[in-house]
Motif scaffolding. Structure first.
Motif: not given
Lengths: 207, 207
Positions: B63-86
């Motif tokens: 069937v394949g992967y659900d795009v939205a769910e995969l985006i959510r999980q990868i973003s969460k894993c990479l810590g991209l759900t918050k804003e990082w200050k540089i």
């Protein structure tokens, strides 16, 4: 030297050894221990000895490496005894920054052509070069006698097209800064520097 | 999720999967096969499935992967759900180019402070920021409420000193563009982008 058998990780460390050796040479140092050299590139002496073993036999246990000889061998292995010609495609923000980077020419990488598609930029002088129209990429590259390495600093949307043009113009190595994974034939070497990806890897570790 | 066990090579691929998934999402695609996703980041379906297995269970065979769910999980894993200050230190050529790079803010990386030691640059406006004196790095970083990631675009000779200042100011992740190997404590993450080294690796393959 059986070049094919040198591991990618060793190849990636050779420039780092070289950089430190050149620093030592400028200071007049003639001998360095494997321990010190390894430490300065963030590896260990055993790995260093293994890396250098791909280049031939060096160093005497307890005496260390001859700095000048090691510089000569690593430079030869990395192909740094000749000058490489470079074209940069994309004169937005990053392209001019790379053009102005003094480190390249010092290391034998000479930028000989720069391209953009923006009519406002085409014909403009940047550094010692004039921005050429990317439409004429192949002709310009032929005119400068060929280019060894193409650097892509365009938006992602046109990067593959630019890569294809570079390859069609005989370029056999590409350094891509556009945030997109490029496809290239097996006889073309591709390296990718992805700035956002680097930040995302850092953010993973911070999470 | 046992974060510690995710291999470095998987972490490095997650941003590439994410980038392609976001592209698909913008096009309105909802499902993607492991084969297609793998191909677009230059890996294979088996490796992709292994990479994603670190994030949990996804996808249904055939069937394949659900795009939205995969985006959510990868973003969460990479810590991209918050804003990082540089903070960027070094406003020569590369620093301003990075400051102007739109890709960072789009991905949740916000540049909040820029530094230089040149009196001609200090106080000058660049983008929406004003160049601060690197001597006051710690105070400025405190004033903006702390910084997550420090980007070093200084000459090699001062990069270690700048790294030390950043760490002293509480920065726990550093992206270094200066052509020198930095030493950092084990609680600080360091990534190195070495432009000359990239060219030297290409020249090795051309030789």
């Amino acid at each position: 030297m059986k070049r094919k058998r040198i591991p990618q990780t060793t190849i990636a460390r050779l420039p780092l050894y070289l950089r430190y050796l050149l620093k030592l040479a400028r200071k007049g140092l003639r001998i360095i221990s494997s321990y010190e050299l390894a430490e300065h590139v963030g590896t260990n002496a055993a790995q260093l000895r293994k890396d250098l073993s791909y280049l031939g036999e060096f160093g005497t246990r307890g005496v260390g490496y001859d700095v000048a000889e090691l510089i000569r061998q690593i430079s030869k292995c990395l192909g740094l005894t000749k000058e490489w010609k470079i074209a940069i495609v994309g004169m937005g923000k990053l392209g001019p920054a790379l053009l102005g980077y003094k480190g390249f020419e010092q290391e034998g990488f000479k930028i000989v052509a720069i391209f953009d598609k923006n009519p406002k930029k085409i014909g403009k002088k940047m550094g010692n070069l004039v921005v050429s129209d990317v439409t004429n990429l192949k002709e310009v590259i032929e005119k400068v006698g060929g280019v060894d390495i193409g650097i892509i600093t365009t938006p992602a949307s046109v990067a593959q097209k630019v890569a294809n043009q570079l390859i069609d113009a005989g370029v056999r190595a590409i350094l891509n800064f556009a945030p997109v994974t490029l496809g290239v034939p097996s006889n073309v070497v591709l390296r990718q520097v992805d700035l956002t990806t680097e930040l995302q890897i850092l953010s993973f570790h911070l999470t």
